[in-house]
Design an enzyme around this catalytic site. Structure first.
Site, PDB file in Angstrom:
ATOM      1  N   ASN A  44       0.862  -1.190   0.000  1.00 46.76           N
ATOM      2  CA  ASN A  44       0.000   0.000   0.000  1.00 46.76           C
ATOM      3  C   ASN A  44       0.893   1.232   0.000  1.00 46.76           C
ATOM      4  O   ASN A  44       2.103   1.124   0.209  1.00 46.76           O
ATOM      5  CB  ASN A  44      -0.951  -0.052   1.205  1.00 46.76           C
ATOM      6  CG  ASN A  44      -0.197  -0.094   2.506  1.00 46.76           C
ATOM      7  OD1 ASN A  44       0.455   0.862   2.869  1.00 46.76           O
ATOM      8  ND2 ASN A  44      -0.233  -1.240   3.194  1.00 46.76           N
ATOM      9  N   ASP A  89      -3.962  -6.613   4.665  1.00 47.62           N
ATOM     10  CA  ASP A  89      -4.959  -7.492   5.284  1.00 47.62           C
ATOM     11  C   ASP A  89      -4.804  -8.943   4.845  1.00 47.62           C
ATOM     12  O   ASP A  89      -5.238  -9.853   5.540  1.00 47.62           O
ATOM     13  CB  ASP A  89      -6.373  -6.987   4.952  1.00 47.62           C
ATOM     14  CG  ASP A  89      -6.656  -5.675   5.670  1.00 47.62           C
ATOM     15  OD1 ASP A  89      -6.347  -5.596   6.870  1.00 47.62           O
ATOM     16  OD2 ASP A  89      -7.146  -4.733   5.024  1.00 47.62           O
ATOM     17  N   ASP A 103      -4.423 -10.145  12.571  1.00 42.51           N
ATOM     18  CA  ASP A 103      -4.896  -8.806  12.970  1.00 42.51           C
ATOM     19  C   ASP A 103      -4.126  -8.448  14.246  1.00 42.51           C
ATOM     20  O   ASP A 103      -4.493  -8.843  15.354  1.00 42.51           O
ATOM     21  CB  ASP A 103      -6.407  -8.835  13.215  1.00 42.51           C
ATOM     22  CG  ASP A 103      -6.941  -7.463  13.650  1.00 42.51           C
ATOM     23  OD1 ASP A 103      -6.113  -6.551  13.880  1.00 42.51           O
ATOM     24  OD2 ASP A 103      -8.163  -7.309  13.764  1.00 42.51           O
ATOM     25  N   LYS A 121     -14.393  -0.184  15.140  1.00 40.80           N
ATOM     26  CA  LYS A 121     -13.055  -0.777  15.341  1.00 40.80           C
ATOM     27  C   LYS A 121     -12.593  -0.596  16.787  1.00 40.80           C
ATOM     28  O   LYS A 121     -12.003  -1.499  17.380  1.00 40.80           O
ATOM     29  CB  LYS A 121     -12.040  -0.132  14.399  1.00 40.80           C
ATOM     30  CG  LYS A 121     -12.077  -0.760  13.018  1.00 40.80           C
ATOM     31  CD  LYS A 121     -11.211  -0.065  12.009  1.00 40.80           C
ATOM     32  CE  LYS A 121     -11.823  -0.338  10.641  1.00 40.80           C
ATOM     33  NZ  LYS A 121     -11.175   0.291   9.542  1.00 40.80           N
ATOM     34  N   LYS A 179     -11.902  -4.004  18.704  1.00 34.29           N
ATOM     35  CA  LYS A 179     -10.511  -4.346  19.006  1.00 34.29           C
ATOM     36  C   LYS A 179     -10.117  -3.941  20.430  1.00 34.29           C
ATOM     37  O   LYS A 179      -8.935  -3.977  20.784  1.00 34.29           O
ATOM     38  CB  LYS A 179      -9.580  -3.705  17.973  1.00 34.29           C
ATOM     39  CG  LYS A 179      -9.911  -4.134  16.527  1.00 34.29           C
ATOM     40  CD  LYS A 179      -8.806  -3.842  15.545  1.00 34.29           C
ATOM     41  CE  LYS A 179      -9.259  -4.109  14.119  1.00 34.29           C
ATOM     42  NZ  LYS A 179      -8.172  -4.213  13.152  1.00 34.29           N
TER      43      LYS A 179
HETATM   44  N1  CTP Z   1      -4.242  -3.473  11.832  1.00 36.67           N
HETATM   45  C1  CTP Z   1      -3.504  -4.499  12.400  1.00 36.67           C
HETATM   46  N2  CTP Z   1      -3.391  -5.694  11.749  1.00 36.67           N
HETATM   47  C2  CTP Z   1      -3.992  -5.899  10.561  1.00 36.67           C
HETATM   48  C3  CTP Z   1      -4.759  -4.844   9.966  1.00 36.67           C
HETATM   49  C4  CTP Z   1      -4.850  -3.647  10.625  1.00 36.67           C
HETATM   50  O1  CTP Z   1      -2.962  -4.322  13.478  1.00 36.67           O
HETATM   51  N3  CTP Z   1      -3.832  -7.052   9.937  1.00 36.67           N
HETATM   52  C5  CTP Z   1      -4.376  -2.211  12.566  1.00 36.67           C
HETATM   53  C6  CTP Z   1      -3.855  -0.977  11.861  1.00 36.67           C
HETATM   54  O2  CTP Z   1      -2.514  -0.717  12.220  1.00 36.67           O
HETATM   55  C7  CTP Z   1      -4.790   0.103  12.365  1.00 36.67           C
HETATM   56  C8  CTP Z   1      -6.085  -0.612  12.624  1.00 36.67           C
HETATM   57  O3  CTP Z   1      -5.761  -2.004  12.720  1.00 36.67           O
HETATM   58  O4  CTP Z   1      -4.347   0.629  13.593  1.00 36.67           O
HETATM   59  C9  CTP Z   1      -7.164  -0.429  11.631  1.00 36.67           C
HETATM   60  O5  CTP Z   1      -6.737  -0.844  10.380  1.00 36.67           O
HETATM   61  P1  CTP Z   1      -7.799  -1.153   9.260  1.00 36.67           P
HETATM   62  O6  CTP Z   1      -7.082  -1.764   8.083  1.00 36.67           O
HETATM   63  O7  CTP Z   1      -8.633   0.043   9.039  1.00 36.67           O
HETATM   64  O8  CTP Z   1      -8.649  -2.244  10.071  1.00 36.67           O
HETATM   65  P2  CTP Z   1      -9.357  -3.526   9.679  1.00 36.67           P
HETATM   66  O9  CTP Z   1      -9.649  -4.228  10.950  1.00 36.67           O
HETATM   67  O10 CTP Z   1      -8.546  -4.280   8.670  1.00 36.67           O
HETATM   68  O11 CTP Z   1     -10.713  -2.981   9.088  1.00 36.67           O
HETATM   69  P3  CTP Z   1     -11.315  -2.919   7.606  1.00 36.67           P
HETATM   70  O12 CTP Z   1     -12.238  -4.044   7.563  1.00 36.67           O
HETATM   71  O13 CTP Z   1     -11.978  -1.570   7.555  1.00 36.67           O
HETATM   72  O14 CTP Z   1     -10.155  -3.034   6.636  1.00 36.67           O
END
Ligand code: CTP
Length: 407
Positions: A213, A285, A312, A344, A348
């Site tokens: 990204n 992700d 995550d 979130k 979390k």
């Molecule tokens: N994050 C993480 N581990 C992952 C993905 C995200 O620790 N595998 C953390 C990021 O560093 C950030 C937060 O989670 O602080 C939110 O990231 P985001 O990608 O928006 O969260 P997701 O849970 O992946 O939500 P979405 O479904 O909106 O992608």
């Protein structure tokens, strides 16, 4: 952060004086009022004309000091009007004088006549820097809470050696001055251990191709800088960062990783000792199910890529965190940023989430500025309008303090 601040720069005699020209120019562009004092030996490296042209203000030397034609003694007037002072390069000679309270020129007299925070940026040959007497002076001077320091870092020196003694880069000096302008030297996170993640992770398919990204790590570097400038012991775990963004004289530890799995391993190994954890990394992700250790020829590249989720990390931290730990996540969103961020925060188990609009101009990935809404577990919100990533970091630390106070 430096707009309309009076920044007094003392230049002492070392080859790194030429780099201070860039600092002066950047400060002027940032809206600061720049005043410059050159010692006698500084003038052998750069001229008063250079600095007065760049600062759009008269440069001061010992000649003006002894002329005495000013309505008030020059060192008193300069010392009193300064909001911040920078001494760069700081030579062994000026360091020795400051340590022992000696005042035999305009610069050292002005320091004694002033009360503002002073940032010291030493630069000298490695042998000189490592002399026990120089190190003793350096340690002693830094015990005085008025003095703040940056560097020296390691690198190629003008004496053709590679070693410690290299002055911090102008951009690092400017960042540190911005922090000082914000905090006035207050160390309100002194001794707190802050773990920060930043940049984007890369999930490789083979050694040259990856899912990634556009995150550059600028937000995390600003967070690490702001936290360490406020006295915290900071560890920054980051994905790939461009060499020109890396600090040469960081006050914090940097640990470089590539993938989400690696980031998770490093974060987990630092979790127990951390008081505050800030996950600003843009973690991929998903990752390819298969990794090939050699570069795949074009014909062998899969037409469809099988993917699987990466851990995550923030979710795991939320389930493991102890009561005394503060956990902060980022939510980079488009459209309505508050609702998904709140989801979130709850899902979390976070203490704070930074809702970050990435569809606004000059916000999000790779920009120098950002805007956000901070939300805490009680759903209290604080909106931060567009500002530099460093200022946003300081504002976030201010918000963290309100969580600490409420505990
Ligand atoms: N994050 C993480 N581990 C992952 C993905 C995200 O620790 N595998 C953390 C990021 O560093 C950030 C937060 O989670 O602080 C939110 O990231 P985001 O990608 O928006 O969260 P997701 O849970 O992946 O939500 P979405 O479904 O909106 O992608």
């Amino acid at each position: 952060m430096l707009k309309s601040k009076v920044v007094l720069i003392g230049i002492s005699g070392g080859i790194a004086a030429y780099k201070v020209c860039e600092v002066i120019s950047s400060l002027f562009q940032a809206g600061a009022e720049v005043r410059v004092i050159l010692t006698e030996t500084a003038q052998r490296f750069i001229t008063p004309l250079t600095v007065s042209t760049l600062s759009r203000h008269q440069a001061y030397t010992d000649t003006e000091f002894w002329q005495g034609t000013h309505s008030r003694p020059l060192h008193i007037a300069l010392g009193e009007e300064a909001d911040l002072c920078l001494i760069a390069p700081l030579t062994a000679n000026t360091l020795g004088k400051l340590t022992h309270g000696l005042a035999d020129n305009l610069l050292t007299n002005t320091v004694l006549a002033s009360g503002c925070p002073i940032l010291l940026a030493p630069a000298m040959n490695t042998e000189m820097w490592e002399q026990p007497v120089v190190q003793r002076n350096w340690q002693q001077l830094r015990r005085n809470s008025r003095y703040h320091s940056i560097g020296p870092g390691s690198g190629l020196l003008a004496c053709d050696r590679v070693g410690s003694g290299r002055m911090a880069e102008p951009r690092e000096i400017i960042t540190k001055l911005q922090s000082l302008a914000y905090t006035q030297g207050q160390q309100d996170f002194k001794g707190k251990r802050i773990l920060i993640s930043g940049g984007g992770t890369r999930e490789h398919l083979d050694p040259v191709r990856f899912l990634g990204n556009p995150s550059t790590g600028k937000m995390a570097l600003a967070l690490a800088q702001a936290a360490s400038d406020r006295g915290a012991i900071v560890t920054l775990v980051h994905g790939p960062i461009a060499p020109e963004l890396r600090p040469i004289a960081p006050d914090y530890k940097l640990i470089s990783v590539v993938s989400a799995d690696q980031m998770e391993a490093v974060i987990m190994s630092h979790l127990v000792e951390s008081d505050i954890i800030i996950m600003s990394a843009a973690v991929a992700d998903v990752k390819p199910v298969n990794y090939t250790a050699h570069k795949l020829p074009k014909q062998e590249l899969p037409i469809e890529l099988k993917l699987e989720p990466v851990p995550d990390i923030l979710g795991k931290l939320g389930s493991l965190k102890k009561v005394h730990q503060i956990l902060i996540g980022f939510a980079a969103q488009t459209g309505d940023i508050v609702k998904p961020a709140l989801d979130k925060l709850k899902r979390k188990n976070l203490d704070i989430i930074v809702a970050n609009p990435i569809d606004q101009p000059e916000a999000g990935f790779g920009t120098n500025t950002n805007q956000a809404i901070f939300i805490n577990a009680n759903e209290q919100q604080k909106t931060i309008e567009s500002c530099s990533k460093l200022e946003l970091s300081h504002r976030l630390l201010d918000f963290v303090r309100t969580v600490r106070v409420n505990r």
